[in-house]
Write a protein that holds these residues in place. Structure first.
Motif, PDB file in Angstrom:
ATOM      1  N   ALA A 160       0.883  -1.108   0.085  1.00  0.00           N
ATOM      2  CA  ALA A 160      -0.021  -0.122  -0.031  1.00  0.00           C
ATOM      3  C   ALA A 160       0.890   1.299  -0.024  1.00  0.00           C
ATOM      4  O   ALA A 160       0.695   2.103  -0.648  1.00  0.00           O
ATOM      5  N   ALA A 161       1.915   1.254   0.727  1.00  0.00           N
ATOM      6  CA  ALA A 161       2.917   2.503   0.895  1.00  0.00           C
ATOM      7  C   ALA A 161       3.596   2.703  -0.479  1.00  0.00           C
ATOM      8  O   ALA A 161       3.547   3.863  -1.065  1.00  0.00           O
ATOM      9  N   LEU A 162       4.066   1.548  -1.184  1.00  0.00           N
ATOM     10  CA  LEU A 162       4.352   1.739  -2.408  1.00  0.00           C
ATOM     11  C   LEU A 162       3.698   2.259  -3.845  1.00  0.00           C
ATOM     12  O   LEU A 162       3.881   3.036  -4.224  1.00  0.00           O
ATOM     13  N   MET A 163       2.304   1.903  -3.528  1.00  0.00           N
ATOM     14  CA  MET A 163       1.297   2.263  -4.421  1.00  0.00           C
ATOM     15  C   MET A 163       0.998   3.686  -4.218  1.00  0.00           C
ATOM     16  O   MET A 163       0.797   4.590  -5.159  1.00  0.00           O
ATOM     17  N   ASN A 164       0.768   4.174  -2.870  1.00  0.00           N
ATOM     18  CA  ASN A 164       0.645   5.263  -2.554  1.00  0.00           C
ATOM     19  C   ASN A 164       1.769   6.392  -2.917  1.00  0.00           C
ATOM     20  O   ASN A 164       1.386   7.456  -3.523  1.00  0.00           O
ATOM     21  N   GLU A 165       2.642   5.965  -2.926  1.00  0.00           N
ATOM     22  CA  GLU A 165       4.013   6.735  -3.480  1.00  0.00           C
ATOM     23  C   GLU A 165       3.883   6.964  -4.656  1.00  0.00           C
ATOM     24  O   GLU A 165       4.190   8.221  -5.266  1.00  0.00           O
ATOM     25  N   ALA A 166       3.581   5.855  -5.530  1.00  0.00           N
ATOM     26  CA  ALA A 166       3.784   5.973  -7.126  1.00  0.00           C
ATOM     27  C   ALA A 166       2.426   6.869  -7.409  1.00  0.00           C
ATOM     28  O   ALA A 166       2.747   7.851  -8.286  1.00  0.00           O
ATOM     29  N   TRP A 167       1.560   6.793  -6.742  1.00  0.00           N
ATOM     30  CA  TRP A 167       0.250   7.656  -7.263  1.00  0.00           C
ATOM     31  C   TRP A 167       0.627   8.944  -6.784  1.00  0.00           C
ATOM     32  O   TRP A 167      -0.045  10.002  -7.707  1.00  0.00           O
ATOM     33  N   SER A 168       1.261   9.248  -5.662  1.00  0.00           N
ATOM     34  CA  SER A 168       1.296  10.629  -5.156  1.00  0.00           C
ATOM     35  C   SER A 168       2.277  11.364  -6.133  1.00  0.00           C
ATOM     36  O   SER A 168       2.190  12.637  -5.816  1.00  0.00           O
ATOM     37  N   THR A 169       3.242  10.687  -6.536  1.00  0.00           N
ATOM     38  CA  THR A 169       4.289  11.329  -7.555  1.00  0.00           C
ATOM     39  C   THR A 169       3.605  11.672  -9.008  1.00  0.00           C
ATOM     40  O   THR A 169       4.279  12.489  -9.619  1.00  0.00           O
ATOM     41  N   SER A 170       2.640  11.227  -9.402  1.00  0.00           N
ATOM     42  CA  SER A 170       2.025  11.558 -10.510  1.00  0.00           C
ATOM     43  C   SER A 170       1.687  13.042 -10.827  1.00  0.00           C
ATOM     44  O   SER A 170       1.020  13.600  -9.872  1.00  0.00           O
ATOM     45  N   ASP A 171       1.816  13.570 -11.951  1.00  0.00           N
ATOM     46  CA  ASP A 171       1.232  14.975 -12.092  1.00  0.00           C
ATOM     47  C   ASP A 171       0.068  14.963 -12.473  1.00  0.00           C
ATOM     48  O   ASP A 171      -0.949  15.944 -12.677  1.00  0.00           O
ATOM     49  N   ASN A 172      -0.724  13.857 -12.724  1.00  0.00           N
ATOM     50  CA  ASN A 172      -2.146  13.593 -13.071  1.00  0.00           C
ATOM     51  C   ASN A 172      -2.695  12.238 -12.154  1.00  0.00           C
ATOM     52  O   ASN A 172      -2.757  11.362 -12.973  1.00  0.00           O
ATOM     53  N   PRO A 173      -2.763  12.472 -11.059  1.00  0.00           N
ATOM     54  CA  PRO A 173      -3.314  11.182 -10.154  1.00  0.00           C
ATOM     55  C   PRO A 173      -4.322  10.583 -10.625  1.00  0.00           C
ATOM     56  O   PRO A 173      -4.532   9.313 -10.849  1.00  0.00           O
ATOM     57  N   ALA A 174      -5.620  11.321 -11.394  1.00  0.00           N
ATOM     58  CA  ALA A 174      -6.644  10.680 -11.762  1.00  0.00           C
ATOM     59  C   ALA A 174      -6.338   9.838 -12.968  1.00  0.00           C
ATOM     60  O   ALA A 174      -6.792   8.520 -13.083  1.00  0.00           O
ATOM     61  N   ALA A 175      -5.496  10.274 -13.858  1.00  0.00           N
ATOM     62  CA  ALA A 175      -5.196   9.663 -15.225  1.00  0.00           C
ATOM     63  C   ALA A 175      -4.490   8.349 -14.735  1.00  0.00           C
ATOM     64  O   ALA A 175      -4.461   7.307 -15.294  1.00  0.00           O
TER      65      ALA A 175
END
Length: 151
Positions: A78-93
């Motif tokens: 979960a922490a890895l997924m959260n980190e990857a998602w939070s570093t996106s410039d477009n989290p929804a995409a």
């Protein structure tokens, strides 16, 4: 955010999580040796590194350490997924792309998890015995201390 585990760290932690009990370096070594040639000191060093990084805690037992996981594989993932998602410039995409990569079974698990978090569904049933030994809820590992010189 945890740094992703290296290959050998992951192999060791997988055992720690799966066994869900304190174990020694010797136990991890013997299991790893079924898959690859590896030295006792290598496993001992990896387990000490995991202790230094905060992945496992250890307690002395005679001349050995017994290591126990600090958190679960599910929390790590979960922490890895959260980190990857939070570093996106477009989290929804990023989420849409991620969902597109999921199998139907994974999407169903996601739906159930969202319902659980929203309070719309009862907690999932306990997994069957074979699955309960899986990597999700494991928490134990042990490392042995090196022998004193001259022993």
């Amino acid at each position: 955010m945890p740094r992703p585990l290296g290959d050998l760290e992951d192999a060791v932690m997988t055992r720690v999580w799966q066994w869900n009990r304190p174990v020694t370096v010797r136990e991890v070594l013997e299991d790893l040796q079924q898959e690859r040639s590896i030295a006792y000191t290598t496993v001992m060093t990896v387990m000490d590194n995991l202790h230094q990084k905060g992945w496992v805690r250890r307690e002395a037992e005679g001349r050995a350490y017994r290591y126990t996981a600090v958190s679960t594989r599910a929390a790590y993932s979960a922490a890895l997924m959260n980190e990857a998602w939070s570093t996106s410039d477009n989290p929804a995409a990023a989420l849409v792309a991620f969902f597109g990569m999921m199998s139907p079974e994974q999407r169903e698990a996601l739906r159930a998890a969202v319902q659980l978090v929203q309070g719309d569904a009862p907690p999932p049933a306990a997994p069957p015995a074979a699955e309960s030994r899986g990597a999700e809820s494991r928490a134990a590992d042990t490392d042995e201390r090196p022998a004193e010189p001259g022993r």
